[in-house]
Design an enzyme around this catalytic site. Sequence first.
Site: not given
Ligand code: 13P
Length: 251
Positions: A11-13, A97, A99, A167, A173, A211, A232-233
């Site tokens: 997920n590149w957000k 998600h 967020e 999640e 993050g 993470s 994510g990251g």
């Molecule tokens: P991180 O891997 O950056 O913690 O993000 C997880 C996430 O929210 C994937 O949707």
Amino acid sequence: MAARRPLIVGNWKMNGLAASLAEATALADRARAQAPAAELGLCPPATLVAAMAAALKGTAVGVGGQDCHAKAAGAHTGDIAAEMLKDAGATYVITGHSERRADHGESSETVRAKAAAAHRAGLVAIVCVGETLAERDAGETLKIVTAQIRGSLPDGATAANTVVAYEPVWAIGTGRTPTTAQVAEVHAEIRRDLLARFDDGAGFRILYGGSVKPDNAAELMAVPDVDGALVGGASLKAADFWPIVQAKGLQ
Ligand code: 13P
């Protein structure tokens, strides 16, 4: 019931410009060379979905959106329909998600409508659930996750059209992850909820997200009922993402 095929999704957000497509093709190149056991997906920002789908056509890496509107079309400035993502070449869409739940006030009812829209359009919905730190500290994790699962999955969900992603909000993050016992407890609860409601509940894939990094992926991916990861990251660079793919793909 056939074994669940592992699924690793990035997920590149809100990250990525046209130049970042090189990371997607680098990932596809690695997958071509090493044929991982896991199914692979990348969810770039909406601006890159069509270009990424074109760049990855014929490869082992699918493309997804990060959100969709519940309706197929209409006066909803700034929103994107599931049908548009499908038309742009997407296979998946993330719904609910944390967020989006936090930044846009999305309720489980909204998430359910979005997941149903994904199904209507022929997309696989990756439905996210997870507790906040305050909820975990209050001992409410299973209650919260169960309520989110019940509220966010439409009745038409199947193992083929729906993936669940657990999640924990406090792990996203932050570099903090739950213990493997904590992950196992929640995934087992989600599995119980799926089995109780859906005939093919045993076949739904349940991803862990929060993470996930190259150095903790193997441990997390080995937990029972963890069928892959939502990353994510560490999904932004093929060099970081690939070891996570291998962590599940080699088992
Ligand atoms: P991180 O891997 O950056 O913690 O993000 C997880 C996430 O929210 C994937 O949707």
